[in-house]
Scaffold this motif. Structure first.
Motif: not given
Lengths: 245, 245
Positions: B1-27
């Protein structure tokens, strides 16, 4: 200035589908602004929060009888509670199979409107005049008859794939999308979609697992088929709640 | 089992870029698992939260002297505080210009590591042996010399576009990506990228506004250029923090 409600997205099942759901939601919000004749600008989007939390596999839990079925519920309850505490008026769950726990989640947080992906989809298809559809989903979603019941309530019939085709869908989900092998996912999903179309004619095919559209997006093999993405329907429903519609 | 830290993303600037950032983070998380020889499965992704909150325009606030500059800070502080309360060990800001307030945000929440997009990008380019780059960004990002300073610290020189080219970039950002007109965005961004390449030769071009990659993605006109996406660099840095690397 547009007045909006805070909304939440419960994701992580899988994380790529959760990220894609935010993209669909942002597009649906822009569409809301255009429909209202408002300019599309950053500050007119509603505040929204995405929780991507580790949740035990939903289909696995539903298959392992009573003692397993509570496992996905606990982390979902915790994340939903946090989304509620952040002020979410409505929340969407970015996973079809997780809707097996929709009733338990909604009962615990009555102050939040927890949207139901299958019911939203069934209502939209019924409004468009559909009378029967075919369903691509996980074994867990078939087991709890999530779509069959929502479609029946809306007066629609539902065709489901054969046992070996269901296995092919599960392979596309787990060995394909969730493991990052998109070409495999596309092959698995296309094969089943084409077989459903061959057997049932030009019925709409519901991509009833959030991983399916991720694998079928841009597939030339299924270009002629009528596919509906419940995640898109749900994202539009959440955007309507955010804009108070 | 992988041990991980909780992390956050501060977005909305703009919202499309925030959504795309989550995609990049998941990749980037999937890439972390592969690099560790772990199977890529939903439950091995770190818990992560995306806050998409309305924030007054950053470039506008930076241009309107002292009285305007606090406006974007308040909603960002509030969202960052909530991401911290959700347990985030590290947070990424999915907007370049917003980094003008990086110091104020970090000072208020010292318990959270607030990553710095320009510094992460400068360090990566320096490690790859680059000596000079060209920068496409907002007027606000040029005004606070966000990249110029981070690049200078890493020993890199920075070419910036001419005044009329900067206007073309701003048009692509606001009338293009933020307003949902992607063809216009692609024309604006491609034109400036090609002019920079013509003037400065085969230098790497930093797409230093999260809206720029959204408009340039898949543009055939710039296929031969060396483009770096700081959002991708930042997403990889956040994934390393999530996996404790």
């Amino acid at each position: 200035m547009v007045s909006t409600n805070v909304v939440g997205i419960l994701g992580g099942m899988g994380p790529a589908a959760g990220a894609d759901f935010v993209r669909l939601f942002v597009q649906a919000c822009a569409q809301q602004m255009r429909a209202r004749g408002e300019p599309v600008r950053d500050q007119s989007f509603p505040e929204h929060w995405l929780a991507q939390v580790p949740v035990p596999d939903r289909t696995g839990a539903l298959a392992s009888a009573e003692q397993g079925a509570h496992q996905p519920l606990e982390p979902m309850l915790q994340a939903l509670g946090r989304l509620a505490a952040l002020g979410s008026r409505a929340v969407a769950i970015a996973c079809n199979t997780a809707h097996a726990w929709h009733g338990s989640l909604q009962a615990r947080f009555p102050q939040v409107e927890l949207l139901h992906m299958a019911r939203e989809t069934a209502q939209q298809l019924a409004a468009q005049g559909a009378t029967e559809v075919a369903l691509m989903a996980t074994e867990g979603t078939y087991r709890v008859r999530l779509y069959e019941e929502a479609l029946a309530e809306a007066g629609l019939g539902c065709h489901v794939p054969l046992a070996d085709e269901r296995q092919t869908i599960m392979r596309g989900i787990f060995e394909g999308v969730k493991a990052g092998n998109l070409p495999l996912a596309e092959r698995c999903f296309s094969e089943v979609a084409l077989r459903l179309a061959e057997r049932h004619g030009p019925v709409t095919i519901i991509m009833g697992c959030t991983e399916v559209p991720l694998g079928l997006q841009g597939s030339a093999a299924v270009a002629g088929l009528r596919l509906v993405d419940p995640a898109q329907v749900l994202a539009e429903a959440l955007a309507r709640r955010a804009y108070g519609a």
